[in-house]
Design a protein around this motif. Structure first.
Motif, PDB file in Angstrom:
ATOM      1  N   VAL A 173       0.814  -1.247   0.082  1.00 29.57           N
ATOM      2  CA  VAL A 173       0.077  -0.046  -0.231  1.00 29.57           C
ATOM      3  C   VAL A 173       1.050   1.415   0.037  1.00 29.57           C
ATOM      4  O   VAL A 173       1.856   1.188   0.851  1.00 29.57           O
ATOM      5  N   THR A 175      -4.145   0.295  -3.516  1.00 30.34           N
ATOM      6  CA  THR A 175      -5.285   0.330  -2.582  1.00 30.34           C
ATOM      7  C   THR A 175      -5.313  -0.617  -1.167  1.00 30.34           C
ATOM      8  O   THR A 175      -5.685  -0.432  -0.367  1.00 30.34           O
ATOM      9  N   GLY A 176      -4.367  -1.885  -1.510  1.00 31.88           N
ATOM     10  CA  GLY A 176      -4.561  -2.780  -0.393  1.00 31.88           C
ATOM     11  C   GLY A 176      -5.435  -4.081  -0.859  1.00 31.88           C
ATOM     12  O   GLY A 176      -5.351  -4.896  -0.203  1.00 31.88           O
ATOM     13  N   LYS A 177      -5.982  -3.895  -2.004  1.00 27.91           N
ATOM     14  CA  LYS A 177      -6.785  -5.031  -2.548  1.00 27.91           C
ATOM     15  C   LYS A 177      -5.878  -6.101  -2.527  1.00 27.91           C
ATOM     16  O   LYS A 177      -4.973  -5.910  -3.153  1.00 27.91           O
ATOM     17  N   LEU A 178      -6.550  -7.287  -2.478  1.00 27.38           N
ATOM     18  CA  LEU A 178      -5.847  -8.644  -3.021  1.00 27.38           C
ATOM     19  C   LEU A 178      -6.850  -9.306  -3.968  1.00 27.38           C
ATOM     20  O   LEU A 178      -7.975  -9.208  -4.108  1.00 27.38           O
TER      21      LEU A 178
END
Lengths: 114, 114
Positions: free
Chosen positions: B94, B99-102
């Motif tokens: 991040v 955004t941090g989405k996986l």
């Protein structure tokens, strides 16, 4: 227990209807992610909210919408439901502070569209 | 984010080490390797992550090759409760435009047998 709460756990509805799935992230977590898991598609990323703002959008249909409220809970709205929308919907949150890549997932909401 | 390749399924005898491979030959220098697992329709659970060095925690060990093109998740003493789908995910941290989405692939279904 991940600390992420999703309601309802199970939902059965008819085609054409609208439903709302609710997610309460872990206390203090600012990010909420929504995922859809159907048998033939695996875990699909839908959308990410951070502190009330949309941060990323994945394979989310136009019939679906989401928001994150000031108290940080989030809702996923699914409308004009089709048979193919039957799936498990997971919500996840991630902690503030340095990124560890750890998302905390709820137990999911199982939606069945008849 | 780089793509990963995992075998669709593996078996392991209870009490033995389970070694789950993952190929990520297009990984970039700033991408981390994350491992999650999902036990029978429960929410996915974080296991471990790493960048370059091998990592170990109470759940597992992560071995990343020197060229970082592949990795292996090791469950040292597999139990029946380790039967699950294991996902290997590659993602930038991040703050690097992420955004941090996986993004989950199909994963490896590990069956631990008595």
């Amino acid at each position: 227990d991940s600390g992420v709460t999703q309601t309802p756990k199970h939902l059965i509805t008819a085609t054409g209807q609208r439903v709302t799935l609710r997610c309460s992230p872990r206390s203090g977590d600012l990010s909420v992610y929504w995922y859809q898991q159907s048998l033939d598609q695996g875990l699909q990323f839908l959308i990410h909210y951070y502190n009330g703002e949309e941060r990323a959008k994945g394979n989310i249909l136009e019939r679906f919408s989401a928001q994150q409220f000031p108290d940080l809970h989030s809702e996923l709205n699914l409308s004009s439901l089709e048979l193919g929308d039957s799936a498990l919907y997971f919500c996840a949150s991630s902690a503030r502070g340095p990124d560890t890549g750890e998302l905390f997932f709820g137990e999911g909401s199982r939606l069945t569209v008849l | 984010d780089a793509k990963t390749t995992q075998p669709p399924s593996m078996d392991c005898a209870e009490g033995r080490a389970a070694n789950l491979p993952c190929n990520h030959s297009t990984i970039s220098g700033n991408e981390y390797v994350y491992w999650y697992r999902q036990i029978h329709s429960q929410g996915p659970q974080y296991i471990i992550h790493g960048l370059k060095n091998n990592e170990t925690n109470e759940m597992a060990s992560l071995i990343i090759t020197e060229d970082r093109k592949s990795s292996t998740l090791i469950l040292p003493h597999a139990t029946l409760r380790d039967t699950a789908v294991y996902y290997c995910i590659v993602r930038v941290g991040v703050g690097s435009g992420n955004t941090g989405k996986l993004i989950f692939g199909q994963g490896t279904t590990l069956q631990v047998k008595p």
